[in-house]
Design an enzyme around this catalytic site. Structure first.
Site, PDB file in Angstrom:
ATOM      1  N   LYS A  61       0.436   4.020  -2.518  1.00 24.45           N
ATOM      2  CA  LYS A  61      -0.635   4.650  -2.402  1.00 24.45           C
ATOM      3  C   LYS A  61      -0.207   6.266  -2.468  1.00 24.45           C
ATOM      4  CE  LYS A  61      -4.797   1.848  -1.213  1.00 24.45           C
ATOM      5  NZ  LYS A  61      -4.302   0.662   0.550  1.00 24.45           N
TER       6      LYS A  61
ATOM      7  N   SER B 239      -6.565   3.431   4.141  1.00 22.65           N
ATOM      8  CA  SER B 239      -5.816   2.909   3.176  1.00 22.65           C
ATOM      9  C   SER B 239      -6.679   2.082   1.836  1.00 22.65           C
ATOM     10  CB  SER B 239      -5.014   1.638   3.400  1.00 22.65           C
ATOM     11  OG  SER B 239      -3.646   0.970   2.695  1.00 22.65           O
TER      12      SER B 239
ATOM     13  N   SER C   4       1.165  -0.941   0.068  1.00 21.44           N
ATOM     14  CA  SER C   4       0.163   0.233   0.657  1.00 21.44           C
ATOM     15  C   SER C   4       0.738   1.277   0.177  1.00 21.44           C
ATOM     16  CB  SER C   4      -0.784   0.302   1.229  1.00 21.44           C
ATOM     17  OG  SER C   4      -1.954  -0.434   0.951  1.00 21.44           O
TER      18      SER C   4
END
Length: 393
Positions: A51, A103, A48
């Site tokens: 991102k 997230s 993640s």
């Protein structure tokens, strides 16, 4: 020559940490100076922390107040979600908060579709951003959220540079520093809670993002600031959540204890390379902008500038590149004189030629004015004589 800070008797020189994680790097955010690295160029899954790229592209590509309509694909995205509803309209700015704090993979897909029309096209935009805007070349993305894909990878070094770029954006900094915010969605009314644990447990933490998948392990990117120095740390493929935070803490502690910021040049400051007296070619360089680095606190750091303007710093334990100066071009007239000297023709010849050219520039206009004035005076004298003759007649 730069002198080190005085080491008190009770102090020990900080030692670089030993990390279990597969790859890591620590850089000075202002200059990019690398302070620590372990397998920093190894290609690994980011999870993640992908991102970070999605978030900064969103903020730089569109107005945060734009309304985004959530698609069916975004609604049904795998993994961590903020439970967006199909057809729900959310501002782009709020989706970036959902992306970076909670997230949300559904938020990532909604952003990608809004900016580029599809996740695949947005991945192309991400890859172009990495190469053309940030200038990193060991990173490739296939989606906006970081779910596993064999062709989706990065390195600790590349991710540090990406985070360094993103943290220069004030809106991005504000978002990743947010601990909590209310969330009033159609399917979920709650609050977003930042998953980055160091934000509330490590003094000076500014952001940025954590991640986890089974394939990637635990990943973490952190920016923190103390005593006028901002550091960016990246850890990839830590075995557990506990390990990734513990090792990032060690990494940041080492950076703040062992290094301090050092300004090398102010914007516009010049540096003369070479000595005419010693028979060397003299060159004048200039700093286009402020140039900084981070130096070990307990070592003497020497600076050298080479014939191309490259700045190299060195201490007994390490050597690193610390930026570039720009060659300051001499004025044209001086360049002509120097060319004459280098060719062995002498300054006097060049001066005579330059003088002749200069004379021709102003002599012609003056001569023309002088001739016109004489013609006018002659005409006036003739008219006066003629007038007198007519009176006598």
């Amino acid at each position: 020559m730069c002198l080190p800070r005085t080491l008190h008797a009770e102090e020990a020189v900080p030692q670089a940490p030993v990390l279990q994680s597969e790859a890591a790097i620590l850089i000075d955010a202002r200059s990019g100076t690398v302070l620590f690295e372990k397998n920093a160029t190894e290609r690994l899954y980011p999870a993640s922390i992908t991102k970070i790229v999605t978030g900064i592209i969103a903020l730089e590509s569109a107005d945060p107040e734009e309304l985004v309509t959530v698609s069916k694909e975004a609604r049904n995205e795998d993994g961590t979600r903020v439970y967006l509803a199909e057809g729900e309209q959310v501002t782009l700015g709020n989706l970036v908060y959902a992306l970076m704090l909670n997230s949300g993979n559904d938020a990532a897909t909604a952003i990608a579709e809004h900016i580029s029309g599809s996740k695949a096209l947005f991945a192309d935009k991400m890859n172009a951003f990495a190469k053309e805007t940030v200038g990193v070349f060991d990173t490739q993305f296939t989606n906006p959220h970081g779910l596993p894909d064999p062709e989706h990878y990065t390195t600790a070094s590349d991710m540090a540079k990406i985070a360094q770029y993103a943290m220069r954006n004030e809106r991005f900094r504000e978002i990743v520093a947010t601990e909590k915010m209310p969330w009033n969605g159609l399917e979920w009314q709650s609050q977003l809670v930042n998953h980055n644990k160091l934000l509330t447990t490590y003094e000076g933490t500014l952001g940025v993002k954590n991640g986890y998948t089974q394939a990637a392990g635990n990943t973490l990117v952190i920016a923190a600031q103390r005593d006028g120095m901002e550091l960016i740390g990246v850890i990839l493929k830590a075995s557990t959540n506990k390990v990734v935070y513990a090792e990032m803490t060690k990494l940041l502690d080492y950076g703040f204890a062992a290094f301090e910021p050092r300004q090398l040049f102010a914007a516009g400051e010049t540096y003369e390379y070479g000595s005419v007296e010693a028979g060397e070619t003299s060159r004048m360089f200039v700093a286009v902008e402020e140039l900084w680095t981070a130096v070990p606190k307990h070592e003497v750091a020497d600076m050298q500038v080479d014939a191309l303007g490259a700045i190299t710093m060195s201490t007994p334990s390490r050597t690193w590149t610390a930026g570039m100066l720009k060659l300051q071009e001499p004025p044209v007239a001086n360049a002509q004189v120097m060319s004459a000297v280098d060719a062995g023709t002498g300054v006097s010849d060049a001066s005579e030629e330059d003088g002749a050219a200069a004379n021709s520039d102003w002599e012609l206009p003056i001569a023309g004015a002088w001739l016109l004035m004489n013609v006018m005076l002659g005409t006036i004298a003739y008219l006066k004589l003629r007038k007198r003759a007519m009176r006598r007649a």
